[in-house]
Every structure is written in structure tokens, then in C-alpha cells.
Design a protein around this motif. Sequence first.
Motif, PDB file in Angstrom:
ATOM      1  N   MET A 115       0.663  -0.885   0.733  1.00 21.22           N
ATOM      2  CA  MET A 115       0.065  -0.094  -0.050  1.00 21.22           C
ATOM      3  C   MET A 115       0.949   1.267  -0.368  1.00 21.22           C
ATOM      4  SD  MET A 115      -2.997  -0.943   2.414  1.00 21.22           S
ATOM      5  CE  MET A 115      -4.202   0.187   2.538  1.00 21.22           C
ATOM      6  N   VAL A 116       1.918   1.523   0.979  1.00 25.50           N
ATOM      7  CA  VAL A 116       2.917   2.887   0.844  1.00 25.50           C
ATOM      8  C   VAL A 116       3.666   2.397  -0.787  1.00 25.50           C
ATOM      9  CG1 VAL A 116       4.654   3.048   1.666  1.00 25.50           C
ATOM     10  CG2 VAL A 116       3.585   2.523   3.674  1.00 25.50           C
ATOM     11  N   ILE A 119       0.441   4.449  -3.015  1.00 28.89           N
ATOM     12  CA  ILE A 119       0.289   5.104  -2.854  1.00 28.89           C
ATOM     13  C   ILE A 119       1.424   6.236  -3.148  1.00 28.89           C
ATOM     14  CG2 ILE A 119       0.824   5.591  -0.843  1.00 28.89           C
ATOM     15  CD1 ILE A 119      -2.027   7.546  -2.339  1.00 28.89           C
ATOM     16  N   ARG A 148      -0.075  10.236   3.712  1.00 37.51           N
ATOM     17  CA  ARG A 148       0.168   8.963   4.738  1.00 37.51           C
ATOM     18  C   ARG A 148      -2.116   9.045   4.882  1.00 37.51           C
ATOM     19  NH1 ARG A 148       2.345  11.641   9.631  1.00 37.51           N
ATOM     20  NH2 ARG A 148       0.947  14.056   8.558  1.00 37.51           N
ATOM     21  N   ALA A 151      -3.468   6.771   2.430  1.00 39.48           N
ATOM     22  CA  ALA A 151      -3.299   5.159   2.877  1.00 39.48           C
ATOM     23  C   ALA A 151      -4.044   4.740   4.264  1.00 39.48           C
ATOM     24  CB  ALA A 151      -1.735   4.833   2.862  1.00 39.48           C
TER      25      ALA A 151
END
Length: 359
Positions: A115-116, A119, A148, A151
Motif C-alpha cells: 500500500m505504501v 500510494i 499518509r 493510505a
Amino acid sequence: MSLLLAGLSKRYGYGASAVEAVRALDLAVAEGEIVALLGSSGCGKTSCLRMIAGFETVTDGSITLAGRRIERLPPAARGVAMAFEGYALYPPLSVAENIGFGLARRRSRAEAARMVRDIAALLEIEDILDRRPGGLSGGQQQRASLARALARDADLHLLDEPMGQLEPQLRAVLRGRVKALIKQRGYTALLVTHDQTEANAMADRIAVMESGELQQFGTPEALRERPANLFVATFLGEPPMNVLAAEPAGDGVRLGGAAGITIVTPGITLPAGDIALGVRPHRLRLGEGPLRGTVASNQWLGDQAHVVIDFAGHLLVAVADRRVPARMGEAIAFGFAPRDVHLFDRASGAALVQGLAAP
């Protein structure tokens, strides 16, 4: 999740020195909707956002998110994710650790890492994931803060001037990407911005604020074509709406200082008193019409011409999608159709005629 603000107010200080930053704001945001709070600095939009997030106390009113009152809950219990204008990144952590902060509690390590990366790629910061905030530019820090917030799976995403530090070209690209992501995930989002281009591009509806009060709430098209008052009419649009003094005259309005020039507004009954007549720059027709003025400037901006006309001491701006062969100091004819006229009460600023302008 839906958001409902009812009579939301914020005062700073006490007694005669108190400042009312937000005054009795009523606003309903539907589930999955992107709403922009749009206004100039000091209008109350950021104070509103901070009250929803729990970083400012509420003076009066209520905040209901997903059916529950949250104005008395601590920030961590509200179900809100926020991208701060001041970034608010954790200095000891890398960009990747900042973006993924809290994800590991709800996701596997592999899923959180994916996911990091996803994004970061969306916001074009995958090359700085190992770096710490202190070594980043303002634009890089802003994208890390936005990453941040996006996410997180939250009931509401609050975005405070999320792209103000970015270069124009990158900002234009990321607006579309961020909007698509929010819609794809079904997020409800509240965006604070002073940039009307950003508000128009990203928001389903826009709440225009000034001096702590909501001036109008509606779609970008409705705000532009049916402004509720003179402030909204002149605040929105680039260049802004042209405004001329006028007065009721028979079945129309007579332009102040322009003897014999009456604009017919069929079927509209106007009250006595001073009237402000507004026309959008792109609705002025150059080279035809009953009005005469002098060219004060003529600028070609690559895709459109901005011609400034001196009309009886008033400077009006006309926008054309072609070059206009007119030099400074030359006389020029111009006009506009009655359907393109907006009329306002000059004393109160309230709209007298809405909906004449063509979509």
C-alpha cells in the motif's frame, strides 16, 4: 460516511476582543462526496477543518459523522484522516514509515508495504521513501503528508491545502489522480483550498466562505452561473466578473453613466434602488453591440485574448478564444446578451436575478 455540521461556530478570545472565526455553519456532505471549502486566507475554512479533526474545540454547534456525534471525542477516536497544510510528519521516521504509520496494526507487513509503494507511486515520491522529512523539499513533504492521509481507511478524509507547494504541472496531474483514488475507494473527503481551479477540478460541490460565514454551497456550475450574491460572483472566475452600476428603467436596467443605454431583462420585476450589473468576461462580445469603449490593453495568453476596455472610466475585461486585432487607445464596440446578465442589490449584495446566464 456522511458528515453533518449544524450551527458550527468557533470564537477565539473573550469579551470585546473575541474573534469569531466560524459563524453558525450548516453543511451536509454526502457519503462518497468530495466537498471543497473555498475562500481566501482568514475566512474560517481551516478553523472548520481543525474542529472536525478535533484539534480545535467547538464553541457552538455539532459535528455528526457516520451518524454519531464526534465534537467531544478525542482526535484519535473520530475516524478521521488528515493531510496537514504544515505537513506534520514524524522527523525520526522515513517517508515510507510516515506513510505506513498505523497500517501495520490493521494489515500484514507485506500488505502495508504494498500500500505504501502504491500510494507513493501515485504521488510520484517512490524515489524518496527511504529519506527522512528533514532532507525533503516542501513539495515532497506535502506529498508525503497527503500519502499518509490517503493510505488510511477512515470515515472522513480532511485535506488542508494538500497541493499548495507543488509546481503547476505536477499539481494538475495529481489533482486528477487523487480525485480518482478517492472516488475509487468510496472515501468521503473535505478539501480546504484557496485555489478555485483546484476546487472546481476536484470537488463535487463547493462551499464558498468569507468572514467566517458560508456564502453559497453548490456545484461548480451552479456557483458560477447562479451566484447567490455579489461576493460569490466576483470571487469565482478568472478573470472575475465585470460589475457596472445600474438602475431600474422600464423593462430593464439603465447603465449608470451611459446615457441611453438600457439592457432589457424581459419578465423581471426589479425593486427601486442601486443595482450592480454583472457579466462574465467570456460573455462580452467584441466588435459588436451598442456599447463603446477604448482598448486599455490587449494580451494574448497562448490560447485566449484578454482585452481590457475603458468604458466610461470603468475597466472591463473581455475574453476571446482568438486574437483580437485592436491596439491600445483604439475605440471598440462591445455588448452582451440579456440572458448573460446577473443583477444584484448593491446595498446588500444579494442576487436579484439568477439563472439568466446560459450554461
